[in-house]
Design a protein around this motif. Structure first.
Motif, PDB file in Angstrom:
ATOM      1  N   GLY A 252       0.818  -1.205   0.000  1.00 36.13           N
ATOM      2  CA  GLY A 252       0.000   0.000   0.000  1.00 36.13           C
ATOM      3  C   GLY A 252       0.849   1.250   0.000  1.00 36.13           C
ATOM      4  O   GLY A 252       2.042   1.215  -0.315  1.00 36.13           O
ATOM      5  N   CYS A 253       0.234   2.340   0.358  1.00 39.10           N
ATOM      6  CA  CYS A 253       0.921   3.633   0.449  1.00 39.10           C
ATOM      7  C   CYS A 253       2.138   3.506   1.361  1.00 39.10           C
ATOM      8  O   CYS A 253       2.092   2.828   2.392  1.00 39.10           O
ATOM      9  N   CYS A 254       3.230   4.164   0.979  1.00 36.82           N
ATOM     10  CA  CYS A 254       4.467   4.068   1.760  1.00 36.82           C
ATOM     11  C   CYS A 254       4.378   4.807   3.091  1.00 36.82           C
ATOM     12  O   CYS A 254       5.158   4.533   4.011  1.00 36.82           O
ATOM     13  N   GLY A 255       3.463   5.781   3.196  1.00 39.25           N
ATOM     14  CA  GLY A 255       3.317   6.543   4.433  1.00 39.25           C
ATOM     15  C   GLY A 255       4.139   7.815   4.497  1.00 39.25           C
ATOM     16  O   GLY A 255       4.123   8.523   5.517  1.00 39.25           O
ATOM     17  N   ALA A 256       4.849   8.146   3.413  1.00 41.16           N
ATOM     18  CA  ALA A 256       5.711   9.333   3.430  1.00 41.16           C
ATOM     19  C   ALA A 256       4.934  10.602   3.732  1.00 41.16           C
ATOM     20  O   ALA A 256       5.353  11.425   4.560  1.00 41.16           O
ATOM     21  N   LEU A 257       3.800  10.780   3.047  1.00 38.99           N
ATOM     22  CA  LEU A 257       3.026  12.004   3.250  1.00 38.99           C
ATOM     23  C   LEU A 257       2.534  12.106   4.688  1.00 38.99           C
ATOM     24  O   LEU A 257       2.438  13.202   5.251  1.00 38.99           O
ATOM     25  N   HIS A 258       2.207  10.983   5.278  1.00 42.05           N
ATOM     26  CA  HIS A 258       1.709  10.972   6.657  1.00 42.05           C
ATOM     27  C   HIS A 258       2.810  11.374   7.638  1.00 42.05           C
ATOM     28  O   HIS A 258       2.586  12.185   8.548  1.00 42.05           O
ATOM     29  N   VAL A 259       3.993  10.802   7.451  1.00 41.80           N
ATOM     30  CA  VAL A 259       5.116  11.127   8.332  1.00 41.80           C
ATOM     31  C   VAL A 259       5.502  12.594   8.167  1.00 41.80           C
ATOM     32  O   VAL A 259       5.767  13.297   9.150  1.00 41.80           O
ATOM     33  N   HIS A 260       5.515  13.087   6.927  1.00 40.92           N
ATOM     34  CA  HIS A 260       5.828  14.498   6.691  1.00 40.92           C
ATOM     35  C   HIS A 260       4.814  15.410   7.381  1.00 40.92           C
ATOM     36  O   HIS A 260       5.151  16.508   7.818  1.00 40.92           O
ATOM     37  N   ALA A 261       3.568  14.954   7.459  1.00 43.56           N
ATOM     38  CA  ALA A 261       2.500  15.780   8.022  1.00 43.56           C
ATOM     39  C   ALA A 261       2.341  15.608   9.524  1.00 43.56           C
ATOM     40  O   ALA A 261       1.476  16.243  10.130  1.00 43.56           O
ATOM     41  N   GLY A 262       3.164  14.767  10.149  1.00 41.00           N
ATOM     42  CA  GLY A 262       3.069  14.545  11.589  1.00 41.00           C
ATOM     43  C   GLY A 262       2.118  13.427  11.970  1.00 41.00           C
ATOM     44  O   GLY A 262       1.884  13.190  13.157  1.00 41.00           O
TER      45      GLY A 262
END
Length: 458
Positions: A252-262
């Motif tokens: 699935g999604c790697c989660g990069a955007l989530h980690v960048h967004a906190g």
């Protein structure tokens, strides 16, 4: 500079109180929640200032708090109890592009990017997003990106919008004028949305000839919707070079955007999903710089989890950018000519995040007929930075203007290894009426291979 230092002192003197419910398991100064910034990451910072000229936001503003040195100082100040996690602290932390250029410049190897992401995790717990921003975060980051079926549904709607005539009608009617300028500009350069490779290709795509090795590729979330053609090209290039290509369905999604967004907890859930999905493979290849960097940094998410940390470390050691993998495995040199002038843009999370610079350039130079032209400041951020161009359109626009100004006028194509950069730079090319075609590095190699095959069969 004295005025800039004054602003930093003002931030240190502000007395604001965090909101939210702190955890009781671990705290560090005024970081009251689990997973605070790692003290070891700032320990070697001597505030030498070598990072200043590498930082795009500092170059644009000249403000100390908009520099890596200033941000590290503020993050450390919260840990020492000198300031609270408040809006004044949050702004410079979220104004950071997280481009990692400062890490390349830092002689002490201070991991600024990791500190920024950890600090953002604390900020989002202390100061949860409200209003439209909160709705957007819950809907998009939590409600859509973690679910590939929902992303595919949105992709289907976008295909309908493009192919049904609705897009042309919207553009001619002027209805798009009500959109913010940066969103209107992005709509103008939307790539033709294809169908995801997941479901169209077998779970394992056979190699051409005798297989050398079985590898897996991260098809990504947005990548497999808006850039499915790049995923297809990646599969063809790898199979042409003798590799079986696995497409694990549970990824699935790697989660990069989530980690960048906190949104670190969502990022951890996605990381666990991918670690499990790729457990049967010894090599995981990525064609999106931001995703590859995120996968390689999964151990950072689980540094305080003794059960998950070894699994994350084992997984991250298998992850590699596809251009580096092809270079390291002696990719087949194409014989067909493309006859074009190309310049290469270094995606931040490929050059600074993964240290991959030479390999894609070498691949391009080995394509007959390709003339490489140097791009000044090739590793300077274009302003995409995940969704930074949506959350900080003014700064992102300034960085894009500089990037477009640097593109040599005689080139026909601009190559790179990250979808966000491709969209951002394509937007700049269109905005300024330029003619360069924005392409992914692996696409050029694929075109040369396909031309070679066509010549052989004709």
């Amino acid at each position: 500079m004295a005025d800039n230092k004054g602003r930093l002192v003002d931030l240190l003197s502000k007395d604001n109180v965090e909101s939210g419910a702190p955890c009781e398991t671990k705290r560090l100064g005024n970081y009251l929640w689990d997973d605070p910034p790692d003290e070891n990451k700032w320990a070697d910072c001597v505030h030498c200032g070598m990072c200043l000229e590498a930082c795009p936001t500092y170059q644009e503003t000249g403000e100390e708090q908009q520099s890596p040195r200033g941000r590290v100082y503020l993050i450390k100040a919260v840990a020492e109890g000198k300031i609270d996690v408040n809006d004044a602290f949050a702004k410079p932390v979220f104004d950071c592009l997280d481009c990692r250029a400062c890490e390349t410049a830092c002689p002490a190897d201070v991991q600024v990017g990791g500190l920024i992401e950890e600090a953002r995790g604390q900020i989002r717990q202390a100061l949860p997003l409200t209003g439209f921003a909160g709705v957007f975060s819950r809907t998009v980051l939590r409600g859509i990106f973690p679910h590939q079926n929902r992303i595919n549904t949105l992709g289907g709607l976008m295909r309908f919008y493009q192919k049904s005539g609705m897009q042309q009608l919207a553009r001619k009617s002027g209805v798009l004028r009500i959109m913010p300028t940066h969103l209107k500009d992005m709509e103008a350069i939307l790539p033709e949305v294809g169908k995801p490779v997941q479901g169209r290709f077998p779970d394992v795509v056979p190699a051409e000839g005798i297989p050398k090795q079985r590898v897996a590729i991260l098809t990504g979330c947005i990548m497999d919707v808006m850039f499915s053609d790049v995923n297809e090209a990646t599969i063809r290039v790898l199979t042409h070079n003798g590799f079986e290509v696995g497409l694990p369905k549970r990824q699935g999604c790697c989660g990069a955007l989530h980690v960048h967004a906190g949104e670190r907890e969502t990022g951890k859930k996605l990381a666990k999903q991918n670690i499990e999905a790729f457990k049967e493979y010894d090599k995981v290849l990525v064609n999106a710089a931001g995703c590859g960097c995120a996968l390689q940094e999964y151990p950072e998410l689980f540094k305080d989890d003794p059960d998950m940390l070894p699994l994350a470390e084992a997984f991250s050691s298998k992850v590699e950018d596809v251009s580096k993998f092809l270079y390291d495995n002696d990719f087949k040199r194409p014989t067909a000519e493309l006859k074009t002038k190309i310049t290469y843009h270094d995606a931040c999370h490929l050059a600074h995040g993964q240290g991959v610079r030479f390999e894609p350039r070498h691949i391009l130079s080995e394509i007959p007929g390709v003339e490489m032209v140097d791009l000044p400041d090739a590793d300077r951020c274009c302003g995409s930075a995940g969704i930074y161009n949506l959350t900080h359109p003014e700064m992102a626009g300034k960085l894009l203007d500089r990037k477009i100004d640097d593109i040599p006028e005689q080139v026909e194509m601009v190559s790179m290894g990250n979808p966000g950069c491709m969209l951002q730079i394509a937007m700049g090319v269109t905005k300024y009426g330029r003619s360069e075609k924005v392409v992914h590095t692996v696409q050029l190699l694929d075109w040369a291979y396909e031309k070679e095959k066509s010549a052989t069969t004709s």
